[in-house]
Write an enzyme that holds these catalytic residues in place. Sequence first.
Site, PDB file in Angstrom:
ATOM      1  N   ASP A 119       0.812  -1.198   0.000  1.00  0.00           N
ATOM      2  CA  ASP A 119       0.000   0.000   0.000  1.00  0.00           C
ATOM      3  C   ASP A 119       0.857   1.263   0.000  1.00  0.00           C
ATOM      4  O   ASP A 119       1.488   1.592   1.001  1.00  0.00           O
ATOM      5  CB  ASP A 119      -0.910  -0.005   1.230  1.00  0.00           C
ATOM      6  CG  ASP A 119      -1.817   1.202   1.296  1.00  0.00           C
ATOM      7  OD1 ASP A 119      -2.133   1.749   0.223  1.00  0.00           O
ATOM      8  OD2 ASP A 119      -2.205   1.597   2.400  1.00  0.00           O
ATOM      9  N   ASP A 324      -2.141   5.549  -5.604  1.00  0.00           N
ATOM     10  CA  ASP A 324      -2.297   4.661  -4.449  1.00  0.00           C
ATOM     11  C   ASP A 324      -2.488   3.214  -4.886  1.00  0.00           C
ATOM     12  O   ASP A 324      -3.530   2.861  -5.433  1.00  0.00           O
ATOM     13  CB  ASP A 324      -3.484   5.122  -3.602  1.00  0.00           C
ATOM     14  CG  ASP A 324      -3.722   4.246  -2.394  1.00  0.00           C
ATOM     15  OD1 ASP A 324      -2.783   3.541  -1.977  1.00  0.00           O
ATOM     16  OD2 ASP A 324      -4.849   4.264  -1.860  1.00  0.00           O
TER      17      ASP A 324
END
Length: 512
Positions: A119, A324
Amino acid sequence: MSEFSSYSCVLLLVLLGLNAGSCYGFGTFGFDFHHRYSDPVKGFLAVDELPVKGSPEYYSAMVHRDKIIKGRRLATANDQTPVTFLDGNETYRLDGLGFLHYANVSVGTPALSFLVALDTGSDLFWLPCDCSSCLRTLETSNGQSIDLNIYSPNTSSTSSKVPCNSAMCEQQSRCSSSQSNCPYQVNYLSNGTSSTGFLVEDVLHLTTDDDKTNPVEANITFGCGQFQTGSFLDGAAPNGLFGLGMDNISVPSILAKEKIASNSFSMCFGLDGIGRITFGDRGSSDQGETPFNLRQSHPTYNVSITQINVGQKAGDLQFNAIFDSGTSFTYLNDPAYTLISESFNSLAIEKRHTFNSNSSDLPFEYCYDLSANQTSFQYPVVNLTMEGGDQFFVFDPLIVVSLQIGDVYCLGVVKSDDVNIIGQNFMTGYRMVFDREKVVLGWKASNCSDIEGSNTLPVKPPTAIPPATAVNPEATAGNGNNSGASPNSANRSPRIKYLSYALIIALIPFLP
C-alpha cells in the site's frame, strides 16, 4: 494520436509463491507481488464466499472495500544493487482479498512468512501479532482451513520492543512512561476499521535483486498488531499491511536511512495480475516523470494532472491526485469525474447500459451493452497529461462485466466525494517509480516479466495507429511479450463473471 483503442479481456492467472529473502549492500531489493483477486492466489486461498469475477456484486464489493478504508530500470548509480524480498520480487494481485497486490515477506528469527498487502497510500508496516482480534485462518473452497502465521516478539530472537522515548514513537502522548512500549493506532476512514498494538523492531529478510541474490537482513520498525477491526477481519489484508508511504516509519524510508537501498522504489503492475516490487530502483532516463506535491505533515504520492484526453478530445483541467496501490479503481471528484466520463460517453459506440435490478449494484455509472454475438468493440483512448508535460496513457481503463441479461463494459472510474485517487487499474501495464530522492513519480510501460529487458512499450504511442482496431472481447492475455506494442493493442482489461460477493479496498489512513 488514435481516437479509439481496441479492447481484449484477460483472465488473471497467478501463482502464489511463499518464499522469503534477504540482502546485503547499498542497492536495490525487490520481491514479487500478487493481486489479491488473481485466480491462482484465489485458488490457493480458495475462498468460496468471494464473488465470481465479472458480476455486479464483485465490483460493488470492491468499491465498497475501497471506500471502507479510504482516508489517509534498475538504475544503479554509485554501484547500488537493487534489493527485494527474500521470497523473490514477484507480487500478485489477489482478487479474493480486496483486489489488492500482495507479496510474501519474511520477518524475524527464525523467519516467518506473511502474505501482506502492498500500500503506497499508508506508512506503517504491521503484522498480526499476539492478537486478540485478527484472522488466523482462511477457508478454502474444498473446506480446508489454511493457517496464517501470527508474529510474536517472544518467539523471535532478534525482536525488541520500541520504547516510548524512541524517535520512531509518534504517539508518545499515550505512554505512561518513557520506557513503556510505544503504542500505535491507525484508524481508517471507515466504520470501525483500524489496527492497534505497539511498535517492535526485528529483521526483514531481503535479497539483492540481481543474479547474485546476496542475503541482507534489514532491521526495521513495524507494528505488532494486537487488535484489528472492520475490513481487516473480512479478508482485506488478513495477514498484514505493508505501508510504502513517505513517513519515516515506512520500510522504504528505513532502508534509505540505513543505506541499504537508495530512497526510491518501483512497483510493476502486470496486465496478467503479476507484478514486481524493487527497493532502490530509481527508474530509467527515458521514463515519464512528474513532481510530487509534498506537504509538511503526512506527505503522500500526490501529483498534478493538467489535462484529460479522451479520444481526440482534450480538456484542460488542473487537479491533484494520489497514486495509491492500495485502491482497486480510480476515484475522481468533480469536475474531473464529469469531464472524463462525459467525454468517454460522447465517443462510445455501443449503447449506454440502462441500470435495473440486475445491474444496480454496479459501482460504475458509464457502462455499455455488448450484443450476444458481438466479437469485438472499440473504445476511446484515455490518457492524462501530467505536470511537466509527460503523457500517462491508460492501458486498462475498462471493466467487462457479465450480467444475467448479457455482457457490458464499463469505464473503471468511480465518482469520489473527497480525494482524487489514481488506483491500480490505471497503473496496470506500467512500472511505477516512486523516487523520493528526486521527489518525482516515474513511469514506463512494462510487462513486468523482465524488468531490465521488458520495458518495450512506448510511453508515447506511435503516430501510425489506425483510428479504430477491432479486438475480440473474449480474448485472454497473450504470452506477455509486449515488444513493439502500442498502448492500444496492449490493453488487457479484466473480464469478470457473475459473483455473489467481493472485496475492494482503499488503504488510506484517516488523517485528522
